[in-house]
Design a protein around this motif. Sequence first.
Motif, mmCIF file in Angstrom:
data_model
loop_
_atom_site.group_PDB
_atom_site.id
_atom_site.type_symbol
_atom_site.label_atom_id
_atom_site.label_comp_id
_atom_site.label_asym_id
_atom_site.label_seq_id
_atom_site.Cartn_x
_atom_site.Cartn_y
_atom_site.Cartn_z
ATOM 1 N N PRO A 180 0.830 -1.208 0.000
ATOM 2 C CA PRO A 180 0.000 0.000 0.000
ATOM 3 C C PRO A 180 0.865 1.258 0.000
ATOM 4 C CG PRO A 180 0.055 -0.969 2.194
ATOM 5 C CD PRO A 180 0.921 -1.835 1.325
ATOM 6 N N ALA A 181 0.550 2.210 -0.859
ATOM 7 C CA ALA A 181 1.291 3.479 -0.885
ATOM 8 C C ALA A 181 0.365 4.645 -0.514
ATOM 9 C CB ALA A 181 1.902 3.704 -2.260
ATOM 10 N N LEU A 182 -0.884 4.607 -0.996
ATOM 11 C CA LEU A 182 -1.855 5.664 -0.675
ATOM 12 C C LEU A 182 -3.135 5.010 -0.182
ATOM 13 C CD1 LEU A 182 -1.224 7.816 -3.878
ATOM 14 C CD2 LEU A 182 -0.396 8.314 -1.565
ATOM 15 N N LEU A 183 -3.648 5.511 0.935
ATOM 16 C CA LEU A 183 -4.767 4.827 1.578
ATOM 17 C C LEU A 183 -5.966 5.737 1.788
ATOM 18 C CD1 LEU A 183 -2.712 2.815 4.226
ATOM 19 C CD2 LEU A 183 -3.951 1.887 2.252
ATOM 20 N N GLY A 184 -6.399 6.405 0.722
ATOM 21 C CA GLY A 184 -7.592 7.248 0.840
ATOM 22 C C GLY A 184 -7.229 8.716 0.969
ATOM 23 N N VAL A 185 -6.627 9.253 -0.072
ATOM 24 C CA VAL A 185 -6.204 10.659 -0.048
ATOM 25 C C VAL A 185 -7.257 11.553 -0.717
ATOM 26 C CG1 VAL A 185 -4.491 12.315 -0.939
ATOM 27 C CG2 VAL A 185 -3.739 10.108 -0.014
ATOM 28 N N ASP A 186 -7.607 12.641 -0.030
ATOM 29 C CA ASP A 186 -8.461 13.680 -0.617
ATOM 30 C C ASP A 186 -7.635 14.952 -0.696
ATOM 31 O OD1 ASP A 186 -11.090 12.332 -0.707
ATOM 32 O OD2 ASP A 186 -10.796 12.235 1.467
ATOM 33 N N LEU A 187 -7.681 15.589 -1.842
ATOM 34 C CA LEU A 187 -6.856 16.797 -2.017
ATOM 35 C C LEU A 187 -7.383 17.580 -3.204
ATOM 36 C CD1 LEU A 187 -2.988 16.376 -2.423
ATOM 37 C CD2 LEU A 187 -4.346 17.032 -4.359
ATOM 38 N N SER A 188 -7.166 18.904 -3.172
ATOM 39 C CA SER A 188 -7.563 19.692 -4.336
ATOM 40 C C SER A 188 -6.532 20.786 -4.593
ATOM 41 C CB SER A 188 -8.946 20.307 -4.114
ATOM 42 O OG SER A 188 -8.860 21.198 -3.020
ATOM 43 N N VAL A 189 -6.467 21.223 -5.833
ATOM 44 C CA VAL A 189 -5.564 22.310 -6.212
ATOM 45 C C VAL A 189 -6.351 23.254 -7.110
ATOM 46 C CG1 VAL A 189 -3.383 22.918 -7.351
ATOM 47 C CG2 VAL A 189 -3.600 20.684 -6.235
ATOM 48 N N LYS A 190 -6.266 24.539 -6.805
ATOM 49 C CA LYS A 190 -6.953 25.528 -7.646
ATOM 50 C C LYS A 190 -6.024 26.003 -8.752
ATOM 51 C CE LYS A 190 -9.842 27.574 -4.044
ATOM 52 N NZ LYS A 190 -9.103 27.499 -2.772
ATOM 53 N N LYS A 191 -6.620 26.602 -9.768
ATOM 54 C CA LYS A 191 -5.805 27.202 -10.835
ATOM 55 C C LYS A 191 -4.831 28.208 -10.231
ATOM 56 C CE LYS A 191 -8.949 26.559 -14.602
ATOM 57 N NZ LYS A 191 -10.223 26.974 -15.178
ATOM 58 N N GLY A 192 -3.580 28.133 -10.628
ATOM 59 C CA GLY A 192 -2.594 29.107 -10.176
ATOM 60 C C GLY A 192 -2.211 28.999 -8.712
ATOM 61 N N GLU A 193 -2.543 27.881 -8.081
ATOM 62 C CA GLU A 193 -2.223 27.719 -6.663
ATOM 63 C C GLU A 193 -0.908 26.943 -6.505
ATOM 64 O OE1 GLU A 193 -4.704 26.569 -2.614
ATOM 65 O OE2 GLU A 193 -5.023 25.341 -4.383
ATOM 66 N N ILE A 194 -0.149 27.271 -5.456
ATOM 67 C CA ILE A 194 1.083 26.534 -5.159
ATOM 68 C C ILE A 194 0.827 25.691 -3.914
ATOM 69 C CG2 ILE A 194 3.558 26.683 -4.695
ATOM 70 C CD1 ILE A 194 3.503 29.528 -5.884
ATOM 71 N N VAL A 195 0.811 24.375 -4.111
ATOM 72 C CA VAL A 195 0.468 23.466 -3.022
ATOM 73 C C VAL A 195 1.684 22.609 -2.673
ATOM 74 C CG1 VAL A 195 -0.962 21.455 -2.434
ATOM 75 C CG2 VAL A 195 -1.989 23.413 -3.584
ATOM 76 N N GLY A 196 2.006 22.547 -1.404
ATOM 77 C CA GLY A 196 3.128 21.731 -0.941
ATOM 78 C C GLY A 196 2.650 20.396 -0.408
ATOM 79 N N ILE A 197 3.494 19.380 -0.532
ATOM 80 C CA ILE A 197 3.232 18.064 0.066
ATOM 81 C C ILE A 197 4.451 17.716 0.915
ATOM 82 C CG2 ILE A 197 2.719 15.621 -0.357
ATOM 83 C CD1 ILE A 197 0.710 17.056 -1.909
ATOM 84 N N VAL A 198 4.238 17.534 2.215
ATOM 85 C CA VAL A 198 5.354 17.151 3.078
ATOM 86 C C VAL A 198 5.009 15.839 3.788
ATOM 87 C CG1 VAL A 198 6.060 19.557 3.475
ATOM 88 C CG2 VAL A 198 4.511 18.450 5.092
#
Length: 257
Positions: A24-42
């Motif tokens: 298993p690598a991902l177990l139920g991820v919810d996420l969104s990105v808007k146009k022109g948005e800078i989103v980090g993942i840590v």
Amino acid sequence: MPNDELVKVTDLVRYYKRGKIKIPALLGVDLSVKKGEIVGIVGPSGSGKTSLLNVIGGLGRPSRGSVVVDGSDLSQLGDTELSNFRLKKIGFIFQFYNLISTLNAAENVEVPMTLAGMEKEKRQNRAKELLRIVGMGHRTDHLPDQMSGGEQQRVAVARALANSPPIILGDEPTGDLDSKSAKKLVELIRTLRRENKVAFVLVTHDPLVVQGCDRVYSIRDGKVIKEFSQTDINHFRLDKDRDDMDHLLLTDDMVAK
Ligand SMILES: Nc1ncnc2c1ncn2[C@@H]1O[C@H](COP(=O)(O)OP(=O)(O)OP(=O)(O)O)[C@@H](O)[C@H]1O
Ligand SMILES: [Mg+2]
């Protein structure tokens, strides 16, 4: 989808199959990105960051759940459609730049345009223009090993922009850069989002990158455990929440090292 929403990930599950074993690598991820948005993942090593980025970029398929990017539901696309999607809709930047060592800066930037069938003169002009935008206009005929890491990464950003994708995905894009080059890269990313409305999803351990983000998701064991808002990040920026910043970035495995 609200019309400024560019990426919508819902209940994403991703397994890797090794023979009969499912990892298993991902177990139920919810996420969104808007146009022109800078989103980090840590998140710690092995938490699923690269797997998540790859699924958003059409490099891996969801085992379950849905990933919609710029109106395309990725689970509905066939292999050819998916590679077309990657070419037109996604730009990638990596820790080690991944430029082709035998091609000069302009030729590297031309590669995705060649794959997209753009005619020679047009792509040569566009490569020059993109290199100018990333501050490398004077180095168009230089080979990768004649450039510093920071310069190579800016060429990689120009390459990522080649087919005008609405989003660029970066896996530790400053991981191999000194802090001055990292700062310049973050400035470039913020300029591109402001002037060209390009969105970014950046997997990172780098406080400089986090400070340049609009929003940050913290993931662990394949799940989102916390979302940091613009306000939280502003606190980090002003150095008011040093402890929170450390908490965000000093993940278990890093502490253990
Ligand atoms: N190709 C693969 N085959 C099998 N398992 C994999 C594969 N790629 C990743 N994994 C496993 O999936 C989980 C998530 O890995 P992933 O590479 O997404 O983590 P990460 O957060 O990017 O880690 P890092 O910070 O070390 O890059 C880990 O348990 C990893 O071992
Ligand atoms: Mg990774």
